[in-house]
Design an enzyme around this catalytic site. Structure first.
Site, PDB file in Angstrom:
ATOM      1  N   GLU A  80       0.824  -1.207   0.000  1.00  0.00           N
ATOM      2  CA  GLU A  80       0.000   0.000   0.000  1.00  0.00           C
ATOM      3  C   GLU A  80       0.862   1.263   0.000  1.00  0.00           C
ATOM      4  OE1 GLU A  80      -0.540  -2.601   2.025  1.00  0.00           O
ATOM      5  OE2 GLU A  80      -2.565  -3.307   1.564  1.00  0.00           O
ATOM      6  N   GLN A  87      -7.693  -2.170  -0.932  1.00  0.00           N
ATOM      7  CA  GLN A  87      -8.670  -3.259  -0.936  1.00  0.00           C
ATOM      8  C   GLN A  87      -9.740  -3.024   0.150  1.00  0.00           C
ATOM      9  OE1 GLN A  87      -7.306  -7.563  -0.917  1.00  0.00           O
ATOM     10  NE2 GLN A  87      -7.887  -7.124  -3.024  1.00  0.00           N
ATOM     11  N   ASP A 134      -9.140   0.014   5.758  1.00  0.00           N
ATOM     12  CA  ASP A 134      -8.284  -0.334   6.895  1.00  0.00           C
ATOM     13  C   ASP A 134      -6.808  -0.443   6.495  1.00  0.00           C
ATOM     14  OD1 ASP A 134     -10.972  -1.400   6.766  1.00  0.00           O
ATOM     15  OD2 ASP A 134     -10.661  -2.187   8.785  1.00  0.00           O
ATOM     16  N   HIS A 169     -11.478  -5.012   8.732  1.00  0.00           N
ATOM     17  CA  HIS A 169     -12.129  -4.825   7.426  1.00  0.00           C
ATOM     18  C   HIS A 169     -13.366  -3.945   7.583  1.00  0.00           C
ATOM     19  CE1 HIS A 169      -9.665  -8.388   6.769  1.00  0.00           C
ATOM     20  NE2 HIS A 169      -9.755  -8.182   5.481  1.00  0.00           N
TER      21      HIS A 169
END
Lengths: 324, 349
Positions: A58, A80, A83, A125
């Site tokens: 990331e 994705q 978080d 998530h």
């Protein structure tokens, strides 16, 4: 024929790729697979070489976007889940957010954050990161709550010359539908403007994202009790449309600000403090905040329901507000 | 164990003849000399209290850094780190950009909003570093990927520099891996200068040699004696040429010693004196000077003339920056956004 919030984001990305050759998409599994939520379904095929799978990196994905923006591109980075943007935090707040101030060279990029909680998603998530990013100068933070806004605000985000944190609410991905995509690309309301989603005269509920729909549902219940609730959808958390908020509070005299993020500081605290400072005389009752509980987001659906604000807790809060 | 031999002898000249230095040698030496001269002046301004923030020098790393700068061309990208004055100048950074940034002039590239080594001109291919180590690897990779997307990559190279300490960060690892996955023409120059601030390499990494990491990332690896200008020019030049020729990312690890504190506030009293006396502790500028005179590539009078020219360039750059007015508070645009109508407005008492 109907279109979901998620499909609108997919269509907005397709439109952005079609409209501007400087746009590309980079993120984990976004290529042939079409993304963990299928927000990029079919785009790699439709736009060859412009929808690229990234390694699970990331930090480097945002660094890459900054470098590409130096070269005149307009990258879209999919995290994705929101978080995981904490891994990219350094590049977002130190590199992207400071760039224009330091160099006078704009940094046009969009970071898509699938945000907010859903039942069973648990602590990693489910996060709502908007206030974290809004805290840093140099970022625009959008939280669309409708299918129309998801589509139009996304296109606006891509065309803005500054880094935009685009918080899509996962709870709305499949649940929220509209009859069709808007025919207009430009939002009916400019970015940075809040929307009075429902008019009322007894109390104002300011909120954003999935909670807009909880607030509308709460307003229905309260209407049965004779209370008319005005619901304000912030749309962008930063910049914050204080004028629209103060206008509403001027009409109702009572303010509840609800948000799904953790309670310490954050968007609701910002709204309340600004109204207290700049609209104190408009208030007939102490302004109230409603947030998630001060724990990580729990896994079990019953715990999850009790953790986040919802229509029921908004109804309870507004009743208290109206009693004052 | 440190090999306590005094300065290492300059390597055998493999290109050129005794009468003629290798290509770019004297030009690179002059960039090294300008960097050292400019940094000495910045350090003296610091000691005189004229610099607002810290001062971070590249003393002892000029051969490595300048070799990279001269190996890059216009149109390439350079993400320098804190000890790359020589490489910056060789790549085209104006000395006045340096002095204006250090002295906080609003006319500098960072307009007094950022200082010291945090300077650059992105549109000219010099990316301004942030303090978070390892982050520039992916930024330079991103500019190269953009070139690929636009179809203008062939022939271009991106380069960035880092120290031994910076290689320990997650950002470095992510960036290296990403660049290799995309097989980008990226050259990463690691100055293994033996200390990250005060931390010796024994507390920084456990692999036998940082160069071992190159294979793990999928980079071609190159080892070089960072005190030796001939070796630096050859190795860095070759790595840049390989990247330019489409042979994938290149990692250079240079053996040298930081011949200064981390910054000018730091006396480096923690540094092992044996390292200073060892081959790795040689001063690349002194060694190159000695080599030039021994080989007869230039005469003492030439060296003196170059030094005088450097001094006058530095004098001019300092004088210009010192004559600039300080930031005019009445004219500051307090916005971090280029989209001014989305600027947040907060009440200011």
């Amino acid at each position: 024929m109907s279109i979901t919030y998620l499909e609108a984001i997919r269509e907005a990305q397709a439109k952005a790729l079609a409209l501007d050759e400087r746009v590309f998409i980079y993120g984990q599994d976004v290529g042939a697979f079409g993304g963990a939520f299928k927000a990029t379904k079919g785009l790699a095929k439709e736009f060859p070489g412009r929808v690229l799978d990234s390694p699970i990196s990331e930090d480097a994905a945002i660094g890459l976007a900054v470098g590409a923006s130096y070269e005149g591109m307009r990258p879209i980075i999919e995290m994705q889940f929101a978080d995981f943007s904490s891994v990219a935090f350094s590049q977002i707040v130190n590199q992207a957010a400071t760039q224009f101030w330091r160099t006078q060279v704009p940094c046009p990029l969009v970071v898509r954050l699938p945000s907010g909680s859903t039942a069973g998603s648990g602590p990693f998530h489910s996060q709502s990161m908007e206030a974290i990013y809004a805290h840093y100068p140099g970022l625009i933070v959008m939280n669309p709550a409708t299918v129309e806004d998801a589509y139009q605000m996304f296109l606006e985000a891509v065309s803005i010359d500054d880094p935009v944190i685009f918080c899509e609410h996962k709870f709305l991905y499949y649940h929220l539908k509209a009859d069709a995509l808007p025919t207009e690309i430009r939002p009916s309301l400019p970015v940075g403007k809040a929307r009075v989603t429902r008019a009322g005269r007894d109390a104002t509920v300011v909120t954003y994202g999935a909670l807009v729909h909880e607030a509308l549902s709460a307003a229905d219940k309260l209407a049965a009790e004779g209370a008319e609730i005005e619901v304000v959808d912030l749309r962008t958390v930063k910049p914050l449309d204080l004028d629209t908020i103060l206008g509403s509070v001027a009409r109702t005299g009572r303010l509840l600000c609800a948000g799904e993020a953790a309670p310490w500081g954050g968007t609701t605290a910002e709204v309340i403090s600004r109204v207290a400072q700049e609209g104190f005389t408009l208030l007939d009752a102490p302004p109230m905040r409603l947030n998630a509980r001060d724990t990580p987001v729990p896994y079990h659906p019953a715990l999850w329901q009790a953790h986040r604000p919802g229509a029921q807790s908004i109804v309870r809060a507004v009743r208290d507000l109206l009693k004052f | 164990m440190v090999d306590a031999v005094a300065a290492a002898p300059p390597s055998e000249v493999q290109a050129g003849t005794p009468a003629q230095p290798p290509p770019n040698y004297l030009e690179t030496f002059r960039w090294m000399l300008l960097a050292r001269t400019l940094e000495e002046r910045i350090a003296s301004l610091y000691r005189a209290g004229k610099i607002f923030g810290g001062v971070f020098l590249g003393t002892g790393q000029e051969a490595l850094s300048a070799s990279l700068g001269v190996s890059l061309r216009e149109g390439d990208y350079f993400g320098p780190l804190i000890r790359d004055m020589a490489g910056r100048l060789a790549f085209g950074e104006a000395p006045v950009d340096v002095t204006r940034t250090y002295l906080g002039s609003p006319l500098g590239p960072m307009q007094a909003r950022d200082g010291n080594i945090h300077r650059g001109r992105p549109k000219q291919g010099i990316f301004p570093m942030i303090s978070h180590l390892g982050t520039m690897v992916s930024v330079v990779a991103g500019a190269l990927l953009a070139r690929r997307l636009r179809g203008t990559l062939p022939g271009a190279v991106g380069a960035t520099c880092i120290g031994d300490g910076g290689t320990s960060t997650g950002a470095f690892h992510e960036g290296m891996n990403l660049a290799a996955v995309e097989r980008l023409p990226l050259v990463v120059v690691v100055a293994n200068n033996q200390y990250a601030y005060s931390t010796p390499t024994s507390r920084q990494f456990a692999c036998a040699d940082l160069l071992d990491r190159a294979a793990g990332y999928g980079f071609a690896g190159h080892d070089v004696d960072g005190t030796d200008l001939v070796a630096c020019l050859q190795t860095v030049g070759a790595a840049v040429a390989e990247a330019r020729a489409g042979k994938g990312p290149q990692m250079i690890v240079a053996r040298l010693l930081r011949l200064t504190g981390h910054g000018e506030h730091d006396d480096a009293s923690y540094m092992d004196p044996a390292l200073r006396a060892s081959a790795v502790g040689g001063d690349c500028l002194k060694l190159a000077r000695q080599q030039i005179l021994t080989r007869g590539w230039a005469q003492e009078a030439d060296l003196d003339a170059w030094r005088v020219k450097c001094l006058s360039q530095v004098d001019a750059a300092v004088a210009t920056a010192q004559s600039d007015a300080p930031p005019d508070l009445a004219r500051v645009h307090w916005t971090a956004l280029s989209t001014t109508d989305l600027n947040s407005v907060f009440p200011q008492p």
